[in-house]
Design a protein around this motif. Structure first.
Motif, PDB file in Angstrom:
ATOM      1  N   ILE A 324      40.198  34.532  41.905  1.00 11.56           N
ATOM      2  CA  ILE A 324      39.954  34.844  40.500  1.00 11.56           C
ATOM      3  C   ILE A 324      38.486  34.562  40.179  1.00 11.56           C
ATOM      4  CG2 ILE A 324      40.508  34.243  38.117  1.00 11.56           C
ATOM      5  CD1 ILE A 324      43.293  33.571  38.996  1.00 11.56           C
ATOM      6  N   MET A 325      37.831  35.507  39.549  1.00  6.74           N
ATOM      7  CA  MET A 325      36.404  35.376  39.261  1.00  6.74           C
ATOM      8  C   MET A 325      36.150  34.433  38.087  1.00  6.74           C
ATOM      9  SD  MET A 325      35.124  39.344  39.826  1.00  6.74           S
ATOM     10  CE  MET A 325      36.496  40.090  38.940  1.00  6.74           C
ATOM     11  N   GLU A 326      35.098  33.636  38.210  1.00  2.00           N
ATOM     12  CA  GLU A 326      34.658  32.764  37.125  1.00  2.00           C
ATOM     13  C   GLU A 326      33.476  33.376  36.375  1.00  2.00           C
ATOM     14  OE1 GLU A 326      33.777  28.925  38.622  1.00  2.00           O
ATOM     15  OE2 GLU A 326      35.782  28.545  39.407  1.00  2.00           O
ATOM     16  N   ASP A 327      32.643  34.107  37.105  1.00  6.87           N
ATOM     17  CA  ASP A 327      31.456  34.723  36.509  1.00  6.87           C
ATOM     18  C   ASP A 327      31.355  36.174  36.995  1.00  6.87           C
ATOM     19  OD1 ASP A 327      29.073  35.222  35.248  1.00  6.87           O
ATOM     20  OD2 ASP A 327      27.843  34.089  36.665  1.00  6.87           O
ATOM     21  N   PRO A 328      32.228  37.064  36.471  1.00  3.89           N
ATOM     22  CA  PRO A 328      32.243  38.451  36.951  1.00  3.89           C
ATOM     23  C   PRO A 328      31.000  39.224  36.522  1.00  3.89           C
ATOM     24  CG  PRO A 328      33.738  38.203  35.102  1.00  3.89           C
ATOM     25  CD  PRO A 328      33.258  36.821  35.450  1.00  3.89           C
ATOM     26  N   VAL A 329      30.431  39.970  37.464  1.00  3.06           N
ATOM     27  CA  VAL A 329      29.258  40.804  37.184  1.00  3.06           C
ATOM     28  C   VAL A 329      29.480  42.179  37.787  1.00  3.06           C
ATOM     29  CG1 VAL A 329      27.626  38.863  37.085  1.00  3.06           C
ATOM     30  CG2 VAL A 329      28.068  40.009  39.272  1.00  3.06           C
ATOM     31  N   VAL A 330      28.830  43.174  37.197  1.00  4.28           N
ATOM     32  CA  VAL A 330      28.925  44.543  37.685  1.00  4.28           C
ATOM     33  C   VAL A 330      27.673  44.881  38.483  1.00  4.28           C
ATOM     34  CG1 VAL A 330      29.186  46.966  37.061  1.00  4.28           C
ATOM     35  CG2 VAL A 330      30.288  45.199  35.682  1.00  4.28           C
ATOM     36  N   ALA A 331      27.879  45.355  39.712  1.00  7.30           N
ATOM     37  CA  ALA A 331      26.761  45.793  40.538  1.00  7.30           C
ATOM     38  C   ALA A 331      26.513  47.279  40.307  1.00  7.30           C
ATOM     39  CB  ALA A 331      27.058  45.519  42.016  1.00  7.30           C
ATOM     40  N   VAL A 332      25.443  47.808  40.899  1.00  4.50           N
ATOM     41  CA  VAL A 332      25.070  49.188  40.663  1.00  4.50           C
ATOM     42  C   VAL A 332      26.086  50.161  41.247  1.00  4.50           C
ATOM     43  CG1 VAL A 332      23.678  49.475  42.759  1.00  4.50           C
ATOM     44  CG2 VAL A 332      23.078  50.768  40.679  1.00  4.50           C
ATOM     45  N   ASP A 333      26.960  49.696  42.171  1.00  2.00           N
ATOM     46  CA  ASP A 333      28.013  50.562  42.716  1.00  2.00           C
ATOM     47  C   ASP A 333      29.184  50.721  41.755  1.00  2.00           C
ATOM     48  OD1 ASP A 333      29.146  48.080  42.860  1.00  2.00           O
ATOM     49  OD2 ASP A 333      29.582  48.123  45.004  1.00  2.00           O
ATOM     50  N   GLY A 334      29.146  50.006  40.612  1.00  2.00           N
ATOM     51  CA  GLY A 334      30.197  50.128  39.605  1.00  2.00           C
ATOM     52  C   GLY A 334      31.329  49.138  39.767  1.00  2.00           C
ATOM     53  N   TYR A 335      31.342  48.361  40.848  1.00  2.00           N
ATOM     54  CA  TYR A 335      32.397  47.387  41.077  1.00  2.00           C
ATOM     55  C   TYR A 335      32.026  46.039  40.452  1.00  2.00           C
ATOM     56  CZ  TYR A 335      34.679  50.501  44.419  1.00  2.00           C
ATOM     57  OH  TYR A 335      35.336  51.559  44.991  1.00  2.00           O
ATOM     58  N   THR A 336      33.057  45.271  40.116  1.00  2.00           N
ATOM     59  CA  THR A 336      32.866  43.950  39.543  1.00  2.00           C
ATOM     60  C   THR A 336      33.125  42.895  40.613  1.00  2.00           C
ATOM     61  OG1 THR A 336      33.476  44.650  37.312  1.00  2.00           O
ATOM     62  CG2 THR A 336      33.664  42.313  37.790  1.00  2.00           C
ATOM     63  N   TYR A 337      32.180  41.938  40.734  1.00  2.00           N
ATOM     64  CA  TYR A 337      32.257  40.889  41.744  1.00  2.00           C
ATOM     65  C   TYR A 337      32.041  39.520  41.105  1.00  2.00           C
ATOM     66  CZ  TYR A 337      31.083  44.880  44.826  1.00  2.00           C
ATOM     67  OH  TYR A 337      31.045  46.098  45.470  1.00  2.00           O
ATOM     68  N   GLU A 338      32.416  38.467  41.839  1.00  2.00           N
ATOM     69  CA  GLU A 338      32.004  37.129  41.471  1.00  2.00           C
ATOM     70  C   GLU A 338      30.495  37.038  41.702  1.00  2.00           C
ATOM     71  OE1 GLU A 338      31.595  33.496  40.162  1.00  2.00           O
ATOM     72  OE2 GLU A 338      33.541  34.523  40.086  1.00  2.00           O
ATOM     73  N   ALA A 339      29.747  36.554  40.715  1.00  2.00           N
ATOM     74  CA  ALA A 339      28.287  36.581  40.761  1.00  2.00           C
ATOM     75  C   ALA A 339      27.729  35.948  42.035  1.00  2.00           C
ATOM     76  CB  ALA A 339      27.715  35.881  39.527  1.00  2.00           C
TER      77      ALA A 339
END
Length: 383
Positions: A324-339
């Motif tokens: 489970i993400m604590e600090d989700p961010v969106v990369a340029v590929d459009g996907y959301t990741y843990e920072a």
């Protein structure tokens, strides 16, 4: 000519409003992605069709979702505006949009809608009485949140079993608000009022108690109470209801369905305390049923069989760490990741960890919508 000009100005205003939501990072999906997710809108992917447009299920970026294709711009922009503002564990979460095709992407809830579960569509197991009580609480919690929303309360406007969805743990979430071009104020008259939602809530309680989709459920229940034959009117597929508590629940449903608006109950001060007390009183019975294996499925309190905690939605999990993400961010590929995970990845890679395609840059934007949804989910499952 004047009408067209007003429509054009309205369109510009809506687009500016949506663009202003970019700071909240509403995930954008292309029309090509929507087509691929629905197998080019294959009829087998269609869930529903109504005045607002069509709804499909599909898989977007490795996540199962529901895709709602709106039939007009006003519906689309207003729903985006409302869904992006309202964050609650018992409201369906907006994941993203497809602006070029007026598409809205929502979380997928595997147990479908309450109506289908009550009629045991596709031979699904009947809902236990414990689960039905929890669904009452979940629905009431969502309505209280909507009606007390600042600066103006919001009415759902179309509360029916079809618009109450159930997740993997049978947690109820409201969907398909009946929208209109008006200020976000619900405490008025007609279908768009808190009082009309209370009446509809009473109707949902009646369905949960009796099970049948017949007319005059209130008369059936009232006659059963008057003749001291309530047990005969209840849906027996739910198991053996506790008589004292179900009698109180039946009277609660009838009070919500009062024709005189002034006699209907207030959800926060009158309905919610009763539901909490009923559930607390029934917890020993629920524990007993679980130990003997009599329950047919878990409620949001019972969890899934064999699970100590409910499963989080898949889009809460980082594609790299699978936590489970604590600090989700969106990369340029459009996907959301843990920072932290995507930053470590970018040290040694210039490609997407999901598509393996080259990334144009290493910019990362906070995904506040997903972060808010995760925090609410965690808070609701702390116990």
């Amino acid at each position: 000519m004047l009408k067209k000009e007003r429509e054009r100005c309205k369109m510009i205003e809506n687009e500016r409003s949506l663009n202003s939501l970019d700071q909240e990072v509403i995930t954008k999906f292309s029309f090509l992605e929507i087509q691929e997710a629905t197998a080019h809108f294959n009829p087998s992917s269609k869930i529903d069709e109504g005045d607002y447009g069509s709804t499909y299920k599909g898989v977007l970026r490795h996540t199962q979702v529901v895709i709602k294709m709106c039939s007009d711009t006003s519906q689309y922009y207003q729903e985006v505006h409302i869904a992006s503002m309202l964050r609650h564990p018992n409201l369906v979460t907006l994941i993203g949009v497809c602006q070029e095709a007026w598409g809205l992407i929502y979380e997928y809830l595997p147990n479908g809608n309450l109506e289908d579960r009550l009629i045991c569509k596709d031979n699904t197991a009947p809902l236990s009485w414990q689960t039905r009580i929890q669904i009452c609480k979940d629905t009431c919690a969502a309505l209280i949140f909507l009606h007390s929303f600042e600066p103006h309360g919001i009415a759902h406007g179309d509360l029916t079993p079809q618009n109450i969805l159930l997740d993997a743990n049978f947690v109820a979430k409201l969907s398909n608000f009946r929208l209109r071009d008006a200020p976000l104020s619900s405490h008025t008259t007609g279908d768009f009022s808190a009082e009309s939602d209370v009446y509809s809530f009473g109707g949902v309680l009646l369905r949960l108690l009796i099970g049948q989709a017949t007319l005059n459920l209130d008369e059936i229940l009232q006659n059963a109470l008057d003749e001291d034959e309530l047990d005969d009117a209840l849906d027996r597929t739910a198991g053996q209801w506790p008589l004292e508590q179900v009698t109180e629940l039946a009277r609660l449903a009838l009070s919500c369905c009062e024709i005189d608006i002034s006699n209907r109950l207030d959800l926060q001060s009158e309905v919610w305390p009763v539901l909490e007390r009923i559930q607390t009183q029934c917890e020993p019975a629920s524990s007993s049923d679980r130990s003997s294996g009599d329950t047919q499925q878990s409620s949001s309190l019972d969890r899934s069989p064999g699970e100590e905690h409910p499963r989080p939605p898949s889009y809460f999990l980082c594609p790299i760490k699978h936590d489970i993400m604590e600090d989700p961010v969106v990369a340029v590929d459009g996907y959301t990741y843990e920072a932290e995970a995507i930053r470590v990845w970018l040290i040694d890679h210039n490609t997407s960890p999901m598509t393996n395609l080259r990334l144009e840059n290493s910019n990362l934007l906070p995904n506040r919508i997903v972060r808010s949804a995760i925090q609410e989910w965690l808070q609701s499952n702390e116990s």
